[in-house]
Design an enzyme around this catalytic site. Structure first.
Site, PDB file in Angstrom:
ATOM      1  N   GLU A 188     -12.423  -4.339  -4.342  1.00 14.63           N
ATOM      2  CA  GLU A 188     -12.933  -2.963  -4.196  1.00 14.63           C
ATOM      3  C   GLU A 188     -12.153  -1.964  -5.067  1.00 14.63           C
ATOM      4  OE1 GLU A 188     -12.208  -4.923  -1.445  1.00 14.63           O
ATOM      5  OE2 GLU A 188     -14.319  -5.447  -1.156  1.00 14.63           O
ATOM      6  N   ASP A 223       0.834  -1.210   0.000  1.00 16.89           N
ATOM      7  CA  ASP A 223       0.000   0.000   0.000  1.00 16.89           C
ATOM      8  C   ASP A 223       0.869   1.261   0.000  1.00 16.89           C
ATOM      9  OD1 ASP A 223      -2.330   1.428  -0.062  1.00 16.89           O
ATOM     10  OD2 ASP A 223      -2.817   1.155   2.069  1.00 16.89           O
ATOM     11  N   ARG A 237       0.270   7.731  -2.521  1.00 18.25           N
ATOM     12  CA  ARG A 237       0.872   8.756  -1.661  1.00 18.25           C
ATOM     13  C   ARG A 237       2.340   8.986  -2.026  1.00 18.25           C
ATOM     14  NH1 ARG A 237      -1.180   5.956   3.517  1.00 18.25           N
ATOM     15  NH2 ARG A 237      -1.833   4.470   1.913  1.00 18.25           N
ATOM     16  N   HIS A 274       2.357   3.497  -9.087  1.00 22.18           N
ATOM     17  CA  HIS A 274       2.164   2.048  -9.290  1.00 22.18           C
ATOM     18  C   HIS A 274       3.347   1.455 -10.048  1.00 22.18           C
ATOM     19  CE1 HIS A 274      -1.720   2.339  -7.561  1.00 22.18           C
ATOM     20  NE2 HIS A 274      -2.270   3.018  -8.540  1.00 22.18           N
ATOM     21  N   LEU A 318      10.177 -20.909  -4.649  1.00 27.54           N
ATOM     22  CA  LEU A 318       9.173 -20.039  -4.036  1.00 27.54           C
ATOM     23  C   LEU A 318       7.800 -20.172  -4.715  1.00 27.54           C
ATOM     24  CD1 LEU A 318       8.570 -17.562  -2.136  1.00 27.54           C
ATOM     25  CD2 LEU A 318       9.237 -16.104  -4.067  1.00 27.54           C
TER      26      LEU A 318
HETATM   27  C1  IPE Z   1      -5.611  -2.708  -0.328  1.00 31.78           C
HETATM   28  O1  IPE Z   1      -5.210  -1.383  -0.437  1.00 31.78           O
HETATM   29  C2  IPE Z   1      -5.566  -3.390  -1.672  1.00 31.78           C
HETATM   30  C3  IPE Z   1      -4.248  -3.608  -2.235  1.00 31.78           C
HETATM   31  C4  IPE Z   1      -3.108  -3.330  -1.674  1.00 31.78           C
HETATM   32  C5  IPE Z   1      -4.229  -4.229  -3.520  1.00 31.78           C
HETATM   33  P1  IPE Z   1      -6.246  -0.192  -0.622  1.00 31.78           P
HETATM   34  O2  IPE Z   1      -5.450   1.046  -0.695  1.00 31.78           O
HETATM   35  O3  IPE Z   1      -7.164  -0.483  -1.755  1.00 31.78           O
HETATM   36  O4  IPE Z   1      -7.074  -0.278   0.728  1.00 31.78           O
HETATM   37  P2  IPE Z   1      -7.940   0.823   1.486  1.00 31.78           P
HETATM   38  O5  IPE Z   1      -8.930   1.353   0.470  1.00 31.78           O
HETATM   39  O6  IPE Z   1      -7.007   1.899   1.943  1.00 31.78           O
HETATM   40  O7  IPE Z   1      -8.567   0.117   2.628  1.00 31.78           O
HETATM   41  C1  IPE Z   2      -1.522   0.290  -3.385  1.00 33.84           C
HETATM   42  O1  IPE Z   2      -1.314   1.648  -3.415  1.00 33.84           O
HETATM   43  C2  IPE Z   2      -1.781  -0.289  -4.751  1.00 33.84           C
HETATM   44  C3  IPE Z   2      -3.143  -0.760  -4.964  1.00 33.84           C
HETATM   45  C4  IPE Z   2      -4.105  -0.724  -4.095  1.00 33.84           C
HETATM   46  C5  IPE Z   2      -3.426  -1.341  -6.250  1.00 33.84           C
HETATM   47  P1  IPE Z   2      -2.505   2.702  -3.407  1.00 33.84           P
HETATM   48  O2  IPE Z   2      -2.860   3.030  -4.810  1.00 33.84           O
HETATM   49  O3  IPE Z   2      -3.629   2.207  -2.579  1.00 33.84           O
HETATM   50  O4  IPE Z   2      -1.796   3.937  -2.720  1.00 33.84           O
HETATM   51  P2  IPE Z   2      -2.440   4.968  -1.711  1.00 33.84           P
HETATM   52  O5  IPE Z   2      -3.044   4.170  -0.588  1.00 33.84           O
HETATM   53  O6  IPE Z   2      -3.470   5.739  -2.468  1.00 33.84           O
HETATM   54  O7  IPE Z   2      -1.299   5.804  -1.272  1.00 33.84           O
HETATM   55 MG    MG Z   3      -4.070   2.437  -0.618  1.00 34.92          MG
END
Ligand code: IPE
Ligand code: IPE
Ligand code: MG
Length: 245
Positions: free
Chosen positions: A75, A28, A32, A45, A139
């Site tokens: 989601e 995650d 940001r 990404h 792995l």
């Molecule tokens: C969880 O992260 C899903 C993945 C890392 C693929 P999100 O960024 O989607 O989760 P929330 O919305 O903050 O809970």
């Molecule tokens: C995780 O990073 C990647 C996915 C959920 C696919 P985010 O895209 O959720 O990054 P933040 O949470 O907005 O920083």
């Molecule tokens: Mg996120």
């Protein structure tokens, strides 16, 4: 540890006899990371994909048997379509580009989630990569794609209902476990979530019942092998009691 890299002092703190068998990661913070640098989210990404390589390499080096990464949640379709499309394109690119790494290290690719609903090009790449690596015994590397733990439990229950037909059945814990997408894997010992969020976001709800949870402030694109090493060291300090004293 045979290698003489400068990071070895950290690796030498890892107890080889207490390694987690299965590490799961909620990757995650890509958005940001990008925002902090005034880039678009998609750039975040793209950088995030690079971080995956470091993690795979350390898991191989430590001979961790299972690694599972949360790459796209059920989601995440609620994001702008441009971002959603970019995520699936990055996945296709990643699989094509990293096949050499998977082969060199005998890594077996696996995918969990409602794979029938993901874009064709990505589905084809996953099928191809799973087939190419199906005989590998290193792995066991799982990507959670269009994955939701509630979907997974619903799918397991529906499979059980289908098997039972008109016969009433009494469901056991083992029956549910054997119909989850993870039926061929042990539960994670260690779950890591990056970016400072402290929630599961519908990831492996059943399987994480007794996992050790490690949360780090590091944003996923900044996550290095040293961060993984720190998480393993933290895990090794925990006392897993499973309800006992
Ligand atoms: C969880 O992260 C899903 C993945 C890392 C693929 P999100 O960024 O989607 O989760 P929330 O919305 O903050 O809970
Ligand atoms: C995780 O990073 C990647 C996915 C959920 C696919 P985010 O895209 O959720 O990054 P933040 O949470 O907005 O920083
Ligand atoms: Mg996120």
């Amino acid at each position: 540890m045979s290698s003489k890299s400068p990071r070895d002092p950290l690796l030498s703190q890892i107890d080889q006899s207490k390694l987690p068998v299965h590490i799961a990661i909620i990757m995650d913070g890509n958005g940001r990371w990008a925002k902090k640098r005034h880039f678009g989210r998609i750039r975040g990404h793209r950088e995030g994909v690079q971080a995956i390589r470091n993690v795979i390499k350390l898991c191989v080096k430590l001979a961790i048997p299972y690694l599972t990464l949360f790459a796209f949640s059920s989601e995440n379709w609620n994001r702008p379509s441009e971002e959603v499309n970019a995520l699936w394109n990055l996945l296709s690119e990643f699989l094509k580009k990293e096949m050499a790494l998977l082969k060199k290290n005998h890594i077996r690719l696996n995918a969990i989630g409602r794979l029938q609903h993901i874009p064709d090009h990505a589905k084809q790449k996953i099928d191809w990569a799973m087939k190419e690596t199906c005989s590998h015994t290193g792995l066991f590397f799982t990507l959670a794609l269009n994955y939701g733990a509630r979907d997974e439990i619903v799918d397991a229950v529906n499979q059980l209902l289908q098997i039972s037909g008109s016969q009433p059945i009494s469901v056991t814990e083992k029956m549910i476990r054997d119909h989850l997408y993870t039926r061929n894997m042990p539960d994670p010992d260690l779950l890591i979530r990056t970016s400072g969020e402290k929630r599961l976001s519908n990831f492996l709800l059943w399987q994480l019942s007794y996992s050790e949870l490690v949360f780090t402030e590091t944003l996923w694109p900044d996550f290095k092998d040293t961060d993984l090493a720190h998480a393993i060291i933290e895990y090794q300090k925990r006392h897993r009691r499973y309800g006992r004293v």
